[in-house]
Design a protein around this motif. Structure first.
Motif, PDB file in Angstrom:
ATOM      1  N   HIS A  67       0.848  -1.204   0.000  1.00  0.00           N
ATOM      2  CA  HIS A  67       0.000   0.000   0.000  1.00  0.00           C
ATOM      3  C   HIS A  67       0.882   1.253   0.000  1.00  0.00           C
ATOM      4  CE1 HIS A  67      -1.786   3.252   2.456  1.00  0.00           C
ATOM      5  NE2 HIS A  67      -2.929   2.959   1.857  1.00  0.00           N
ATOM      6  N   ASP A  68       1.916   1.256   0.852  1.00  0.00           N
ATOM      7  CA  ASP A  68       2.802   2.420   0.941  1.00  0.00           C
ATOM      8  C   ASP A  68       3.562   2.652  -0.364  1.00  0.00           C
ATOM      9  OD1 ASP A  68       1.960   2.555   3.546  1.00  0.00           O
ATOM     10  OD2 ASP A  68       3.692   1.462   4.326  1.00  0.00           O
ATOM     11  N   ALA A  69       4.128   1.572  -0.907  1.00  0.00           N
ATOM     12  CA  ALA A  69       4.877   1.694  -2.153  1.00  0.00           C
ATOM     13  C   ALA A  69       3.981   2.177  -3.287  1.00  0.00           C
ATOM     14  CB  ALA A  69       5.521   0.352  -2.512  1.00  0.00           C
ATOM     15  N   PHE A  70       2.769   1.648  -3.344  1.00  0.00           N
ATOM     16  CA  PHE A  70       1.853   2.022  -4.430  1.00  0.00           C
ATOM     17  C   PHE A  70       1.402   3.471  -4.302  1.00  0.00           C
ATOM     18  CE2 PHE A  70      -2.243   2.182  -6.643  1.00  0.00           C
ATOM     19  CZ  PHE A  70      -1.848   1.673  -7.882  1.00  0.00           C
ATOM     20  N   ILE A  71       1.209   3.952  -3.074  1.00  0.00           N
ATOM     21  CA  ILE A  71       0.817   5.344  -2.860  1.00  0.00           C
ATOM     22  C   ILE A  71       1.900   6.276  -3.413  1.00  0.00           C
ATOM     23  CG2 ILE A  71       0.473   7.133  -1.115  1.00  0.00           C
ATOM     24  CD1 ILE A  71      -1.955   5.366  -1.536  1.00  0.00           C
ATOM     25  N   VAL A  72       3.150   5.973  -3.119  1.00  0.00           N
ATOM     26  CA  VAL A  72       4.258   6.816  -3.601  1.00  0.00           C
ATOM     27  C   VAL A  72       4.336   6.772  -5.129  1.00  0.00           C
ATOM     28  CG1 VAL A  72       6.750   7.185  -3.539  1.00  0.00           C
ATOM     29  CG2 VAL A  72       5.548   6.488  -1.469  1.00  0.00           C
ATOM     30  N   ILE A  73       4.212   5.575  -5.703  1.00  0.00           N
ATOM     31  CA  ILE A  73       4.246   5.435  -7.161  1.00  0.00           C
ATOM     32  C   ILE A  73       3.099   6.218  -7.800  1.00  0.00           C
ATOM     33  CG2 ILE A  73       3.976   3.789  -9.062  1.00  0.00           C
ATOM     34  CD1 ILE A  73       5.401   1.724  -7.265  1.00  0.00           C
ATOM     35  N   SER A  74       1.918   6.130  -7.201  1.00  0.00           N
ATOM     36  CA  SER A  74       0.745   6.838  -7.734  1.00  0.00           C
ATOM     37  C   SER A  74       0.944   8.350  -7.690  1.00  0.00           C
ATOM     38  CB  SER A  74      -0.506   6.454  -6.947  1.00  0.00           C
ATOM     39  OG  SER A  74      -0.779   5.069  -7.065  1.00  0.00           O
ATOM     40  N   LEU A  75       1.484   8.858  -6.581  1.00  0.00           N
ATOM     41  CA  LEU A  75       1.713  10.293  -6.462  1.00  0.00           C
ATOM     42  C   LEU A  75       2.720  10.778  -7.507  1.00  0.00           C
ATOM     43  CD1 LEU A  75       1.798  10.741  -2.576  1.00  0.00           C
ATOM     44  CD2 LEU A  75       0.070  11.587  -4.161  1.00  0.00           C
ATOM     45  N   PHE A  76       3.757   9.987  -7.747  1.00  0.00           N
ATOM     46  CA  PHE A  76       4.738  10.363  -8.776  1.00  0.00           C
ATOM     47  C   PHE A  76       4.091  10.346 -10.157  1.00  0.00           C
ATOM     48  CE2 PHE A  76       7.931  10.652  -5.755  1.00  0.00           C
ATOM     49  CZ  PHE A  76       9.153  10.948  -6.333  1.00  0.00           C
ATOM     50  N   VAL A 133      10.850   9.365 -12.562  1.00  0.00           N
ATOM     51  CA  VAL A 133      11.176   8.101 -11.907  1.00  0.00           C
ATOM     52  C   VAL A 133      12.530   7.622 -12.416  1.00  0.00           C
ATOM     53  CG1 VAL A 133      10.524   5.680 -11.648  1.00  0.00           C
ATOM     54  CG2 VAL A 133       8.767   7.449 -11.590  1.00  0.00           C
ATOM     55  N   ASN A 134      13.491   7.484 -11.491  1.00  0.00           N
ATOM     56  CA  ASN A 134      14.828   7.050 -11.861  1.00  0.00           C
ATOM     57  C   ASN A 134      15.362   6.092 -10.796  1.00  0.00           C
ATOM     58  OD1 ASN A 134      15.265   8.846  -9.763  1.00  0.00           O
ATOM     59  ND2 ASN A 134      15.874  10.519 -11.117  1.00  0.00           N
ATOM     60  N   LEU A 135      16.643   5.786 -10.850  1.00  0.00           N
ATOM     61  CA  LEU A 135      17.201   4.821  -9.898  1.00  0.00           C
ATOM     62  C   LEU A 135      17.101   5.281  -8.440  1.00  0.00           C
ATOM     63  CD1 LEU A 135      20.321   3.396 -11.756  1.00  0.00           C
ATOM     64  CD2 LEU A 135      18.166   2.255 -11.270  1.00  0.00           C
ATOM     65  N   PRO A 136      17.365   6.549  -8.118  1.00  0.00           N
ATOM     66  CA  PRO A 136      17.154   6.976  -6.722  1.00  0.00           C
ATOM     67  C   PRO A 136      15.719   6.774  -6.242  1.00  0.00           C
ATOM     68  CG  PRO A 136      18.506   8.581  -7.874  1.00  0.00           C
ATOM     69  CD  PRO A 136      18.038   7.605  -8.907  1.00  0.00           C
ATOM     70  N   PHE A 137      14.759   6.832  -7.146  1.00  0.00           N
ATOM     71  CA  PHE A 137      13.367   6.583  -6.779  1.00  0.00           C
ATOM     72  C   PHE A 137      13.191   5.137  -6.316  1.00  0.00           C
ATOM     73  CE2 PHE A 137       9.194   4.941  -8.076  1.00  0.00           C
ATOM     74  CZ  PHE A 137       8.353   5.782  -7.354  1.00  0.00           C
ATOM     75  N   ILE A 138      13.833   4.194  -7.021  1.00  0.00           N
ATOM     76  CA  ILE A 138      13.756   2.784  -6.619  1.00  0.00           C
ATOM     77  C   ILE A 138      14.396   2.587  -5.243  1.00  0.00           C
ATOM     78  CG2 ILE A 138      14.401   0.435  -7.234  1.00  0.00           C
ATOM     79  CD1 ILE A 138      12.276   1.740  -9.033  1.00  0.00           C
ATOM     80  N   VAL A 139      15.522   3.263  -5.020  1.00  0.00           N
ATOM     81  CA  VAL A 139      16.163   3.198  -3.700  1.00  0.00           C
ATOM     82  C   VAL A 139      15.208   3.730  -2.631  1.00  0.00           C
ATOM     83  CG1 VAL A 139      18.098   4.022  -2.301  1.00  0.00           C
ATOM     84  CG2 VAL A 139      18.461   3.415  -4.704  1.00  0.00           C
ATOM     85  N   ALA A 140      14.492   4.799  -2.959  1.00  0.00           N
ATOM     86  CA  ALA A 140      13.527   5.372  -2.016  1.00  0.00           C
ATOM     87  C   ALA A 140      12.406   4.380  -1.715  1.00  0.00           C
ATOM     88  CB  ALA A 140      12.954   6.669  -2.579  1.00  0.00           C
ATOM     89  N   ILE A 141      11.911   3.678  -2.734  1.00  0.00           N
ATOM     90  CA  ILE A 141      10.842   2.698  -2.532  1.00  0.00           C
ATOM     91  C   ILE A 141      11.310   1.585  -1.594  1.00  0.00           C
ATOM     92  CG2 ILE A 141       9.460   0.906  -3.650  1.00  0.00           C
ATOM     93  CD1 ILE A 141       8.368   3.656  -4.129  1.00  0.00           C
ATOM     94  N   LEU A 142      12.520   1.080  -1.810  1.00  0.00           N
ATOM     95  CA  LEU A 142      13.050   0.024  -0.943  1.00  0.00           C
ATOM     96  C   LEU A 142      13.252   0.542   0.485  1.00  0.00           C
ATOM     97  CD1 LEU A 142      15.639  -1.600  -3.387  1.00  0.00           C
ATOM     98  CD2 LEU A 142      13.449  -2.546  -2.661  1.00  0.00           C
ATOM     99  N   THR A 143      13.677   1.802   0.609  1.00  0.00           N
ATOM    100  CA  THR A 143      13.826   2.412   1.932  1.00  0.00           C
ATOM    101  C   THR A 143      12.479   2.522   2.626  1.00  0.00           C
ATOM    102  OG1 THR A 143      15.715   3.705   1.134  1.00  0.00           O
ATOM    103  CG2 THR A 143      14.685   4.425   3.186  1.00  0.00           C
ATOM    104  N   ILE A 144      11.462   2.918   1.879  1.00  0.00           N
ATOM    105  CA  ILE A 144      10.111   3.039   2.423  1.00  0.00           C
ATOM    106  C   ILE A 144       9.590   1.691   2.891  1.00  0.00           C
ATOM    107  CG2 ILE A 144       7.704   3.509   1.780  1.00  0.00           C
ATOM    108  CD1 ILE A 144       8.933   5.693  -0.115  1.00  0.00           C
ATOM    109  N   ILE A 145       9.843   0.644   2.097  1.00  0.00           N
ATOM    110  CA  ILE A 145       9.427  -0.701   2.488  1.00  0.00           C
ATOM    111  C   ILE A 145      10.063  -1.092   3.819  1.00  0.00           C
ATOM    112  CG2 ILE A 145       9.682  -3.151   1.902  1.00  0.00           C
ATOM    113  CD1 ILE A 145       9.218  -2.399  -1.005  1.00  0.00           C
ATOM    114  N   GLY A 146      11.367  -0.820   3.951  1.00  0.00           N
ATOM    115  CA  GLY A 146      12.064  -1.143   5.196  1.00  0.00           C
ATOM    116  C   GLY A 146      11.509  -0.371   6.381  1.00  0.00           C
ATOM    117  N   TYR A 147      11.239   0.925   6.183  1.00  0.00           N
ATOM    118  CA  TYR A 147      10.679   1.739   7.264  1.00  0.00           C
ATOM    119  C   TYR A 147       9.294   1.250   7.641  1.00  0.00           C
ATOM    120  CZ  TYR A 147       8.260   5.509   9.601  1.00  0.00           C
ATOM    121  OH  TYR A 147       7.486   6.216  10.480  1.00  0.00           O
ATOM    122  N   SER A 148       8.460   0.984   6.636  1.00  0.00           N
ATOM    123  CA  SER A 148       7.078   0.582   6.886  1.00  0.00           C
ATOM    124  C   SER A 148       7.017  -0.720   7.665  1.00  0.00           C
ATOM    125  CB  SER A 148       6.327   0.433   5.555  1.00  0.00           C
ATOM    126  OG  SER A 148       5.008  -0.026   5.767  1.00  0.00           O
TER     127      SER A 148
END
Length: 308
Positions: free
Chosen positions: A169-178, A185-200
């Protein structure tokens, strides 16, 4: 902050209001699906063929964006996405620049704007772009699978399902907002998604661990007793959740406001993910586990079990 004081009857009931939060998340998800179906994602050069030109300048050219774009257009190089900072300019071309075009851009920029500027050109072809997309998706799936295995072993499968739904849900919300905001959307964005998953998952596990601890001492005989355990557990960890997210928000906000141009979108994705992660951990994951747990058939003569 301390949210554990006061009469339980006067506190906000997360479980009782969970339906409203589920509906809200479903609506946001549908809007995200529509946005992705209609607009898609604004892929940067990392995920599509083209050239990325990074120019380090020795003077502030932030007020000359129109002049720089006109110079590039007059040079016949196309219309790249242009980002201008105080000491760095980034140009994203949809086409791959030839050697002649690279030299033309470098010489023309030095003659017109900054003779001491240094320029680096990064080229991504179609095959590399496809491979990066595949590897990014694979990284997210592997991370999700690892979380499912860990939570299933450490807790139970109902916790694992609730946790995965929350982090997806968290990852999809961020993707949807972008997608809606047409952010790159670039490689730092993917790093951000993985970071968000870890935090969540970290925030969710803290609440789940408190639920499990409270279940050991609670006399759970009815669905209402189970709901009270969940509600009390969320309240007992609420101050920790809020303090943690505020601490990380301050750091991410500083990166967004004072960081370089190349890190701003990464910081923005982290900010989106922090808000979504705090929301899902409190309002989605625990009530979802409760729904799954209510469907469990308890052994006759025993209270509801916390293990499968």
């Amino acid at each position: 902050m301390n949210f554990n004081k006061g009469d339980n009857s006067t506190r906000f009931n997360f479980v009782a209001k969970s339906r409203h939060f589920f509906i809200f998340s479903i609506v946001i998800t549908i809007l995200g699906v529509l946005s992705l179906a209609i607009f898609g994602l604004n892929y940067g050069v990392d995920f599509k063929s083209g050239s990325s030109v990074d120019i380090v300048v020795t003077k502030d050219l932030s007020g000359k964006k129109a002049e720089i774009e006109k110079f590039i257009a007059d040079s016949g190089l196309g219309a790249p996405a242009t980002t201008i900072g105080a000491d760095r300019i980034t140009l994203r071309f949809d086409n791959v620049l030839s050697d002649v075009e690279e030299h033309k851009l470098k010489d023309g920029f030095a003659a017109s704007f900054d003779k001491d500027a240094s320029m680096e050109v990064y080229i991504v072809d179609v095959e590399i772009a496809r491979e990066l997309q595949f590897n990014a998706l694979k990284a997210i799936l592997i991370a999700s699978l690892g979380i499912i295995i860990y939570v299933s072993i450490r807790f139970e499968w109902r916790f694992a399902i609730a946790a995965i739904v929350a982090l997806l849900h968290d990852a999809f919300i961020v993707i949807s907002l972008f997608s809606i905001l047409r952010l790159e959307v670039n490689l730092p964005f993917i790093v951000a998604i993985l970071t968000i998953i870890g935090y969540s998952i970290n925030d969710t596990i803290v609440i789940f661990d408190r639920i499990r601890e409270n279940m050991r001492f609670a006399k759970v005989k009815t669905a209402a007793d189970l709901a009270k355990v969940v509600n009390d557990s969320v309240w007992q960890t609420l101050s920790r959740s809020i303090n943690t997210v505020l601490t990380v928000v301050v750091t991410a906000l500083c990166l967004f406001l004072f960081g370089g141009e190349s890190i701003k979108l990464f910081a923005l994705a982290i900010l989106f993910g922090l808000a979504s992660g705090a929301y899902s951990s409190i309002f989605i994951a625990s009530p979802l586990w409760l729904l799954l747990k209510r469907g469990q058939k308890p052994k006759q003569g025993s209270k509801v079990s916390t293990t499968s």
